[in-house]
Design an enzyme around this catalytic site. Structure first.
Site, PDB file in Angstrom:
ATOM      1  N   SER A  25       0.832  -1.191   0.000  1.00 37.20           N
ATOM      2  CA  SER A  25       0.000   0.000   0.000  1.00 37.20           C
ATOM      3  C   SER A  25       0.874   1.251   0.000  1.00 37.20           C
ATOM      4  CB  SER A  25      -0.967  -0.036   1.192  1.00 37.20           C
ATOM      5  OG  SER A  25      -2.006   0.901   1.040  1.00 37.20           O
ATOM      6  N   GLU A  63      -2.039  -2.614  -8.102  1.00 40.39           N
ATOM      7  CA  GLU A  63      -3.143  -2.968  -7.200  1.00 40.39           C
ATOM      8  C   GLU A  63      -3.711  -1.686  -6.619  1.00 40.39           C
ATOM      9  OE1 GLU A  63      -3.548  -2.936  -3.634  1.00 40.39           O
ATOM     10  OE2 GLU A  63      -1.708  -1.809  -3.284  1.00 40.39           O
ATOM     11  N   HIS A 110      -4.993  -5.447  -1.655  1.00 40.05           N
ATOM     12  CA  HIS A 110      -5.894  -5.168  -0.544  1.00 40.05           C
ATOM     13  C   HIS A 110      -7.058  -6.143  -0.413  1.00 40.05           C
ATOM     14  CE1 HIS A 110      -3.817  -1.251  -0.651  1.00 40.05           C
ATOM     15  NE2 HIS A 110      -4.268  -1.057   0.575  1.00 40.05           N
TER      16      HIS A 110
END
Length: 300
Positions: A109, A209, A271
């Protein structure tokens, strides 16, 4: 490319929070998992701090990270959370110290900013994997993280089957690609465009992502990468989870399917509930025909 040593029983892992704030329970749970692998842990002095949406001031977060890199006893660094804030400190890290004693770094992330910086400044292979706050979500996530951190076994990830019946738009282009795997969270990749840490992706496989983004925002970020030259000379694209991003498949298909390079979506990286760890900065093979991504280890 520098591969750090794999983690072995008795090794010390530093728990740091270079981005968002972390709870005591999250840090304790992560330490418990690592202890079950035979590893020792130590928290950074500011790991449980809080300053608005950050885990501390820029200086506090940077000092914890640099202290971990400079400590010869520390062999691994687990980022406890993503959130936001890592890109505020990456320009000011001591990369000479990082190159002098390479450590294994894991996170995802917002930690994408750190992965890109370590690759650009030190050529350091890292692991795009769960943070301390997500390490406990499910057994496959924990197992893949352990494999990536403690073994030199190449990792093969198989794309998850799509819904039945198949959706009207599929993100896919057939073929095979070989190259260095780089990338991560789309928001942070777009935020890195135009900075000193924008990677050279010639011959590389780009990992993407994302989470909680509207279709127009996904489109805006992909266009930003296109306009910044990220897709020029690219060997292939590995698409991980686009969680709670309605309409993202249509956007990704429009921008990726007709580039003439292999594109594979549905990889459980990012995620989603399952967050498989995957090394970055190492050779990888993308096979869009068999639905697999095979990645060499980040460690030796």
């Amino acid at each position: 490319m520098i591969r750090p040593r794999r983690l072995e029983p008795g090794d010390l892992v530093a728990l740091v929070a270079p981005a968002g704030p972390v709870t005591e329970a999250q840090a304790a749970d992560a330490a418990g998992i690592l202890k079950s692998w035979g590893l020792r842990t130590q928290r950074g002095p500011h790991a449980l701090g809080r300053r608005s949406f950050l885990s501390g001031t820029d200086d506090e977060r940077r000092s914890d990270l640099e202290a971990a890199f400079r400590d010869p006893e520390v062999r691994g660094i687990l980022c406890l959370r993503g959130g936001y804030g890592t890109q505020r400190i990456v320009d000011h890290l001591d990369y000479a110290a990082i190159r002098a004693d390479p450590k294994l770094v894991v996170g995802f992330s917002d930690i994408t900013a750190l992965h890109l910086a370590l690759w650009h400044e030190a050529g350091l292979a890292t692991v795009h994997g769960p943070t301390g706050s997500t390490l406990l979500n499910d057994p496959p996530t924990t197992a893949a993280a352990r494999q990536s951190l403690t073994t030199t076994t190449p990792l093969t990830i198989t794309a998850e089957p799509g819904p039945d019946p198949a959706p009207p738009v599929v993100v896919h282009h057939p073929g095979q690609a070989h190259g260095t795997l780089l990338g991560g969270n789309l928001t942070l990749l777009a935020a890195t465009a135009g900075t000193r840490h924008q990677p050279d992706l010639t011959g590389a496989i780009l990992l993407l992502e994302e989470v909680n983004e509207a279709a127009y925002r996904v489109d805006r970020m992909i266009v930003q990468l296109e306009r910044s030259g990220w897709f020029e000379g690219l060997a292939g694209v590995a698409v991980g989870s686009f969680t709670a991003c309605p309409g993202a498949d249509e956007v990704l298909a429009e921008h990726l399917n007709d580039r003439g390079i292999p594109v594979l979506a549905g990889l459980p990286i990012g995620h989603g509930r399952t967050q498989l760890a995957v090394p970055l900065g190492v050779p990888a093979a993308l096979n869009a025909d068999t639905g697999t991504l095979t990645v060499e280890p980040a460690v030796h």
